[in-house]
Scaffold this motif. Structure first.
Motif, short mmCIF file in Angstrom:
data_model
loop_
_atom_site.label_atom_id
_atom_site.label_comp_id
_atom_site.label_asym_id
_atom_site.label_seq_id
_atom_site.Cartn_x
_atom_site.Cartn_y
_atom_site.Cartn_z
N LEU B 51 43.06 -23.44 -17.14
CA LEU B 51 43.26 -22.91 -18.49
C LEU B 51 43.71 -21.45 -18.48
O LEU B 51 44.39 -20.99 -19.38
N THR B 52 43.32 -20.71 -17.44
CA THR B 52 43.69 -19.30 -17.37
C THR B 52 44.94 -19.10 -16.52
O THR B 52 45.22 -17.98 -16.08
N THR B 53 45.68 -20.16 -16.26
CA THR B 53 46.97 -20.16 -15.54
C THR B 53 46.85 -19.73 -14.08
O THR B 53 47.82 -19.29 -13.48
N LEU B 54 45.70 -19.89 -13.48
CA LEU B 54 45.54 -19.48 -12.08
C LEU B 54 45.68 -20.66 -11.13
O LEU B 54 45.71 -20.50 -9.91
N LEU B 55 45.76 -21.87 -11.70
CA LEU B 55 45.81 -23.08 -10.89
C LEU B 55 46.63 -24.09 -11.69
O LEU B 55 46.54 -24.12 -12.91
N ASN B 75 52.40 -15.11 -21.42
CA ASN B 75 51.83 -14.88 -22.75
C ASN B 75 50.32 -15.10 -22.72
O ASN B 75 49.55 -14.35 -23.33
N ILE B 76 49.92 -16.17 -22.04
CA ILE B 76 48.49 -16.49 -22.00
C ILE B 76 47.70 -15.38 -21.33
O ILE B 76 46.65 -14.97 -21.80
N ARG B 77 48.25 -14.87 -20.24
CA ARG B 77 47.52 -13.82 -19.52
C ARG B 77 47.30 -12.58 -20.39
O ARG B 77 46.34 -11.84 -20.19
N ASN B 78 48.23 -12.35 -21.34
CA ASN B 78 48.08 -11.18 -22.21
C ASN B 78 46.99 -11.34 -23.26
O ASN B 78 46.42 -10.35 -23.72
N ILE B 79 46.72 -12.59 -23.64
CA ILE B 79 45.80 -12.78 -24.77
C ILE B 79 44.44 -13.33 -24.34
O ILE B 79 43.59 -13.60 -25.17
N CYS B 80 44.26 -13.51 -23.02
CA CYS B 80 43.00 -14.08 -22.54
C CYS B 80 42.18 -13.05 -21.78
O CYS B 80 42.73 -12.21 -21.08
N GLY B 81 40.88 -13.16 -21.91
CA GLY B 81 39.98 -12.43 -21.03
C GLY B 81 39.30 -13.46 -20.14
O GLY B 81 38.96 -14.54 -20.61
N TYR B 82 39.10 -13.13 -18.87
CA TYR B 82 38.53 -14.11 -17.94
C TYR B 82 37.46 -13.43 -17.10
O TYR B 82 37.72 -12.40 -16.47
N ALA B 144 31.71 -6.62 -15.87
CA ALA B 144 32.74 -7.66 -15.81
C ALA B 144 33.11 -8.11 -17.22
O ALA B 144 34.28 -8.32 -17.54
N LEU B 145 32.11 -8.23 -18.07
CA LEU B 145 32.38 -8.64 -19.46
C LEU B 145 33.17 -7.55 -20.19
O LEU B 145 34.13 -7.84 -20.91
N SER B 146 32.81 -6.29 -19.97
CA SER B 146 33.55 -5.18 -20.59
C SER B 146 35.02 -5.21 -20.16
O SER B 146 35.92 -5.03 -20.98
N CYS B 147 35.25 -5.44 -18.86
CA CYS B 147 36.63 -5.47 -18.34
C CYS B 147 37.41 -6.64 -18.92
O CYS B 147 38.61 -6.55 -19.16
N ALA B 148 36.72 -7.79 -19.12
CA ALA B 148 37.41 -8.96 -19.66
C ALA B 148 37.75 -8.78 -21.13
O ALA B 148 38.57 -9.48 -21.68
N LEU B 149 37.08 -7.81 -21.78
CA LEU B 149 37.26 -7.62 -23.23
C LEU B 149 38.14 -6.44 -23.59
O LEU B 149 38.54 -6.30 -24.74
N ILE B 150 38.45 -5.59 -22.62
CA ILE B 150 39.00 -4.27 -22.93
C ILE B 150 40.38 -4.35 -23.59
O ILE B 150 40.81 -3.43 -24.28
N HIS B 151 41.11 -5.47 -23.42
CA HIS B 151 42.43 -5.59 -24.06
C HIS B 151 42.33 -6.42 -25.34
O HIS B 151 43.33 -6.90 -25.85
N LYS B 152 41.10 -6.59 -25.87
CA LYS B 152 40.89 -7.28 -27.13
C LYS B 152 41.52 -8.68 -27.11
O LYS B 152 42.44 -8.97 -27.86
#
Lengths: 249, 310
Positions: B51-55, B75-82, B144-152
């Protein structure tokens, strides 16, 4: 087996420091022979440090410890021969087969070839693993692996077995089968020292200790702890006791 | 019904002999807090990586916010936090450097989105000059959660964020998730802890690469097909064995200090069972009719044989 009154683990004023950080701060407790002893605590409370010391893998800074009747400073090798150890993260070799793992650990614990073969046979039969004898560990499901790892940890009939989060990530049926094996081992007289993050499992223990910030904050039977903290379950006891603020390690 | 945020159709993934995902389909609505509940080896991580385009999936297709995971992966990588299950930040960078790094690669700054992460980041901010590798488990998780959220992100993927985490920290983590949900972020979270299912809007129960059921936690427990008694008596070890031999019993599982006994309608009479246990020398026998919890349901679903392979 109901726990006896004989102490199999005695810990007096155990202190372990890493630099200025006190991981274990004057721990004093006993574990009775044949008991299922739950060793709980929040992340970073100092549980792993204590277990390593009890298993003879790390020296305490100070304190008196006797494990299975042996002194932790002067009789470390004897301690190791009389205990078994299993952790969630590592216990069996992925690139060895089921049988090879049993043989390897049997050898490490000093069992002879004949003895290893007969115990391996009995063990695989009990687990229903006969047809998987020559399968690589990496090819068997996690639940099987954990049951096998436990059997291997007690293959030499130790006096005490240490289980460090043995059921983490395991499915709910296997988790209960695993506890059936723990009950059985205790029934056969093996003392079980176990850590877990599943609070329902804390209820299965004869006695439970809860560590916070390197100290034992409470130690009693689950019933008494629930009464003492006026809580309906061990989960509530734990939540009431465990520290709320994080501290760096 | 919300509009769809994540759509997956017939996903299958093999690794050699292992069938990691076995024809999985589901939809997650916008703004939903959706849980994937299952033990290790259920296929949760494989699913999240697809789902996160890594596989790449072997068969089937999926979209995130309308973008195809293969064609529109950028596009997905820009709008997802993982947040992966294994701690994957830079251990030799400090807390603040890690956060800055992730903000920068997404073309933003800590200040711009500070509001979103404030509640979480403030708890570790006093240690912002500490290297990430030197943090305790709970603090790593918050970073890790902060980093996954920092790009909103619009969609947040959290792979087993609470595994190996103590009961108190788990509670706190779910409180954070509730706050994130309230600002409209779609959250997909996986966990092996059955009790966390009740905190989700909907859950998929997973086992051996399959989804056994998808519904709200209330529906899951409401659809439990058997009757349940909670039985308490002094000695749980002997109690379990004796209950398993009792006529009409379908299954017996230990739940803390009581045993849950499942049976079909009308098969068991409480009074008779109580008499039976007292005859077996159990003292202080307590028998109560109860409703199933998620773990009861999960174990019952595990007992249903999987459909034959095609």
């Amino acid at each position: 087996m109901p726990a006896t009154t004989e102490n199999i683990i005695t810990v007096r004023n155990l202190v372990k420091r890493f630099g200025s950080f006190v991981a274990n701060d004057h721990l004093t407790f006993e574990v009775k022979k044949g008991e299922i002893f739950g060793f709980l605590g929040a992340n970073g409370a100092g549980k792993t440090t204590t277990i390593k010391i009890l298993c003879g893998l790390s020296y305490p800074t100070s304190g008196e410890l006797s494990i299975a009747g042996f002194d932790i400073y002067t009789q470390r090798e004897k301690v190791k021969k009389n205990i078994g150890y299993m952790s969630q993260r590592f216990s069996l070799y992925d690139d060895l087969t089921v049988y090879e793992n049993i043989r390897f650990y049997g050898g490490i614990y000093g069992l002879g070839k004949k003895e290893i073969d007969s115990r391996a046979h009995a063990l695989m039969q009990r687990l229903g693993f006969e047809t998987s004898r020559n399968k690589l560990i990496r090819d068997i499901p996690l639940g099987w692996k954990q049951k096998l790892a436990f059997s291997v940890a007690i293959v030499h009939n130790p006096k005490i077995v240490f289980l460090d989060e043995p059921t983490g990530g395991v499915d709910p049926i296997t988790r209960r089968q695993f506890w059936d094996m723990i009950f059985e081992a205790a029934h056969d007289g093996i003392t079980v020292f176990v850590t877990t993050h599943y609070m329902d499992e804390a209820e299965y223990c004869d006695r439970v200790s809860i560590m916070t910030d390197g100290r034992i904050a409470a130690l009693d039977t689950p019933d008494n702890l629930k009464r003492q903290f006026n809580a309906p379950s061990m989960n509530d006891v734990f939540v009431k006791l465990a520290r709320r603020e994080e501290k760096p390690i | 019904m919300h509009s769809v945020s994540v759509h997956a159709e017939n996903l299958t993934k093999r690794f050699g002999e292992t069938l990691a995902l076995d024809n999985i389909s589901f939809d997650v609505g916008k703004g939903e807090l959706f849980g994937f509940i299952g033990p290790d080896g259920a296929g949760k991580t494989t699913l999240f990586r697809i789902l996160t385009t890594l596989l790449l999936t072997d068969t089937g297709s999926c979209t995130v916010e309308g973008f195809d995971v293969v064609k529109n992966y950028k596009n997905i990588r820009n709008i997802c936090g993982y947040m992966p299950g294994k701690f994957s930040l830079y251990q030799d960078l400090t807390v603040e450097e890690n956060l800055n790094f992730f903000a920068t690669i997404f073309g933003t700054t800590i200040r711009e989105n500070y509001d979103l992460i404030k509640d979480i980041y403030q708890q570790i901010e006093p240690f912002k000059t500490r290297k990430a590798g030197k943090l305790s488990g709970g603090m790593k998780q918050k970073l890790a959660l902060s980093c996954a959220l920092i790009h909103k992100p619009d969609v947040l993927f959290l792979d087993e964020p609470t595994t190996g985490v103590d009961a108190v920290s788990r509670l706190e983590f779910w409180e954070m998730l509730k706050r994130l949900k309230s600002v409209g972020i779609t959250i997909l979270v996986s966990t092996p802890y059955m009790d966390e299912a009740s905190l989700c809007d909907r859950v998929a129960l997973m086992q051996d690469g399959r989804i056994m059921s998808i519904s709200t936690p209330r529906e899951v427990t409401g659809n439990y097909p058997l009757n349940l008694l909670s039985v308490k008596a002094g000695d749980i070890y002997n109690l379990l064995g004796e209950l398993r031999d009792y006529p009409g019993v379908y299954s017996v599982y230990a739940f803390g200090q009581s045993a849950h006994v499942a049976f079909r309608d009308g098969d068991i009479d409480k009074g008779n069972l109580s008499e039976f246990l007292i005859k077996k020398n159990h003292t202080s026998v307590e028998i109560t009719a109860i409703k199933a919890n998620i773990e009861d349901c999960f174990m019952e679903l595990m007992n249903v044989p999987s459909p034959a392979p095609l």
